[in-house]
Design a protein around this motif. Structure first.
Motif, mmCIF file in Angstrom:
data_model
loop_
_atom_site.group_PDB
_atom_site.id
_atom_site.type_symbol
_atom_site.label_atom_id
_atom_site.label_comp_id
_atom_site.label_asym_id
_atom_site.label_seq_id
_atom_site.Cartn_x
_atom_site.Cartn_y
_atom_site.Cartn_z
ATOM 1 N N VAL A 79 -11.012 -16.509 -0.614
ATOM 2 C CA VAL A 79 -10.235 -16.470 0.623
ATOM 3 C C VAL A 79 -8.926 -15.766 0.291
ATOM 4 N N VAL A 80 -8.702 -14.617 0.929
ATOM 5 C CA VAL A 80 -7.502 -13.829 0.667
ATOM 6 C C VAL A 80 -6.496 -14.071 1.784
ATOM 7 N N PHE A 81 -5.294 -14.448 1.371
ATOM 8 C CA PHE A 81 -4.174 -14.599 2.288
ATOM 9 C C PHE A 81 -3.306 -13.361 2.100
ATOM 10 N N LEU A 82 -3.332 -12.471 3.081
ATOM 11 C CA LEU A 82 -2.608 -11.203 3.003
ATOM 12 C C LEU A 82 -1.302 -11.329 3.759
ATOM 13 N N ARG A 83 -0.230 -11.389 2.996
ATOM 14 C CA ARG A 83 1.102 -11.526 3.599
ATOM 15 C C ARG A 83 1.556 -10.152 4.067
ATOM 16 N N LEU A 84 1.963 -10.068 5.306
ATOM 17 C CA LEU A 84 2.389 -8.802 5.876
ATOM 18 C C LEU A 84 3.873 -8.603 5.610
ATOM 19 N N VAL A 85 4.213 -7.412 5.167
ATOM 20 C CA VAL A 85 5.594 -7.087 4.860
ATOM 21 C C VAL A 85 6.136 -6.230 5.999
#
Length: 114
Positions: A103-109
């Motif tokens: 499960v990838v949690f992709l933090r948006l910058v």
């Protein structure tokens, strides 16, 4: 029971090594998956602070409050969640959990000034 690996990524390409959590259910709503991740992180933070109390350490984080904040962040597009390269778009989306699920949690910058 499946060992699920949580991985954190950013849009700039940073990626954590990931860490595993055993989950008994074969399917979970994204909301519950986020809750379990937060509860695990809070438990680890509490264990770490009990071992290494430091100056200026505040009260231990509240897992319910932290979960509510994480769910709000997801709803505001603060991060995306990808399972098997499929983006989950709603907190009620169900996730099929098999051994080795990542499960990838992709933090948006945000863009500068944006």
């Amino acid at each position: 029971m499946a060992l699920v690996t949580f991985v954190d990524e950013t849009t700039s390409g940073d990626r954590s090594d990931g860490w595993g959590v055993e989950i008994a259910e074969e399917r979970l709503a994204l909301r519950e998956l986020i809750r379990r991740r937060v509860f695990q992180e809070v438990a680890e933070a509490r264990a770490g602070s009990a071992v290494r109390p430091g100056p200026g350490s505040g009260p231990a984080p509240d897992p319910e409050a932290e979960t509510a904040a994480a769910l709000r962040a997801f709803e505001r597009n603060g991060f995306l969640v990808l399972v098997a390269e499929r983006q989950l778009t709603g907190l009620d989306d169900e996730v099929e959990l098999r051994p080795g699920t990542e499960v990838v949690f992709l933090r948006l910058v945000p863009l500068v000034g944006g």
